[in-house]
Write a protein that holds these residues in place. Structure first.
Motif, short mmCIF file in Angstrom:
data_model
loop_
_atom_site.label_atom_id
_atom_site.label_comp_id
_atom_site.label_asym_id
_atom_site.label_seq_id
_atom_site.Cartn_x
_atom_site.Cartn_y
_atom_site.Cartn_z
N ASP A 75 50.88 48.13 23.07
CA ASP A 75 50.04 47.16 23.12
C ASP A 75 50.19 46.05 23.83
O ASP A 75 51.36 45.77 24.07
N GLY A 76 49.07 45.50 24.23
CA GLY A 76 49.32 44.09 24.96
C GLY A 76 49.72 44.39 26.62
O GLY A 76 49.60 45.44 26.99
N GLN A 77 49.78 43.02 27.38
CA GLN A 77 50.12 43.19 28.60
C GLN A 77 51.28 43.88 28.77
O GLN A 77 52.28 43.76 28.16
N VAL A 78 51.57 44.59 29.92
CA VAL A 78 52.94 45.51 30.47
C VAL A 78 53.05 45.19 32.10
O VAL A 78 51.98 45.44 32.62
N GLY B 194 54.79 40.05 35.54
CA GLY B 194 53.48 39.46 35.98
C GLY B 194 53.11 39.97 37.37
O GLY B 194 51.89 39.85 37.60
N THR B 195 54.04 40.15 38.11
CA THR B 195 53.68 40.45 39.50
C THR B 195 53.19 41.71 39.70
O THR B 195 52.06 41.87 40.48
N HIS B 196 53.51 42.79 38.82
CA HIS B 196 52.79 43.86 38.94
C HIS B 196 52.30 44.43 37.61
O HIS B 196 53.14 45.04 36.73
N THR B 197 51.11 44.08 36.91
CA THR B 197 50.74 44.32 35.77
C THR B 197 49.91 45.47 35.64
O THR B 197 48.94 45.79 36.63
N PHE B 198 49.97 46.34 34.67
CA PHE B 198 49.36 47.59 34.18
C PHE B 198 47.98 47.24 34.13
O PHE B 198 47.67 46.35 33.46
N ALA B 199 46.82 48.00 34.37
CA ALA B 199 45.38 47.97 34.38
C ALA B 199 44.72 49.19 33.81
O ALA B 199 45.43 50.41 34.22
N ALA C 95 56.74 44.47 28.10
CA ALA C 95 55.70 44.66 27.34
C ALA C 95 55.90 43.37 26.57
O ALA C 95 56.89 42.44 26.67
N ALA C 96 54.59 42.82 26.39
CA ALA C 96 54.50 41.64 25.64
C ALA C 96 55.56 41.58 24.39
O ALA C 96 55.95 42.62 23.74
N GLY C 97 56.08 40.17 23.95
CA GLY C 97 57.02 40.20 22.87
C GLY C 97 58.60 40.55 23.38
O GLY C 97 59.32 40.89 22.52
N ASP C 98 58.58 40.41 24.67
CA ASP C 98 60.25 40.68 25.33
C ASP C 98 60.66 42.31 24.81
O ASP C 98 61.68 42.46 24.64
N TYR C 99 59.65 43.17 25.01
CA TYR C 99 59.91 44.64 24.60
C TYR C 99 59.90 45.39 25.83
O TYR C 99 59.12 45.55 26.60
N TRP C 100 61.23 45.67 26.31
CA TRP C 100 61.77 46.44 27.33
C TRP C 100 61.53 47.96 27.16
O TRP C 100 62.00 48.41 25.91
N PHE C 101 61.25 48.92 27.80
CA PHE C 101 61.33 50.09 27.77
C PHE C 101 61.46 50.84 29.16
O PHE C 101 61.15 50.36 30.16
N ASP C 102 61.85 52.06 29.31
CA ASP C 102 62.14 53.05 30.45
C ASP C 102 61.12 54.08 30.68
O ASP C 102 60.20 54.52 29.71
N GLU C 103 61.34 54.67 31.79
CA GLU C 103 60.20 55.54 32.39
C GLU C 103 61.22 56.85 32.10
O GLU C 103 62.18 57.06 32.73
N ASP C 104 60.72 57.70 31.38
CA ASP C 104 61.43 59.18 31.11
C ASP C 104 61.53 59.84 32.47
O ASP C 104 62.38 60.56 32.76
N GLN C 105 60.41 59.83 33.17
CA GLN C 105 60.23 60.56 34.62
C GLN C 105 61.00 59.81 35.66
O GLN C 105 60.63 60.24 36.86
N ALA C 106 61.87 58.93 35.70
CA ALA C 106 62.23 58.05 36.63
C ALA C 106 63.24 59.23 37.35
O ALA C 106 63.72 60.15 36.82
#
Length: 91
Positions: free
Chosen positions: A23-26, A38-43, A68-79
């Protein structure tokens, strides 16, 4: 998910995540934007996902993650790879 459109000198990479997870801004952050949130934010997209496109010079390698909001870091599985902490993107 990563979508790519290759040009002669640049590759446009579209980073895609589900509309509501998390949820929230990513933002996508990486060495291509000096890790600045904030430079490249999802829409939102009509297909129920969120996305952000970044135009990058071709034939290079970049490290990135999602924040993501709340300092939640996550990865892209398809990197293209992972270095133990960050995803690897090759253009």
């Amino acid at each position: 998910m990563l979508e790519r459109s290759c040009g002669k000198q640049h590759t446009e990479v579209t980073f895609v995540i589900p509309a509501d997870q998390p949820d929230g801004q990513v933002s996508v952050v990486g060495d291509f934007n000096d890790w600045q949130p904030g430079t490249h934010t999802f829409a939102a997209r009509k297909d129920g996902t969120r996305a952000v496109a970044v135009k990058l010079p071709g034939e290079q390698q970049y490290e990135f993650r999602y924040l993501a909001a709340g300092d939640y870091w996550f990865d892209e599985d398809q990197a293209d790879g992972h270095d133990g902490r960050n995803g690897i993107l090759r253009t």
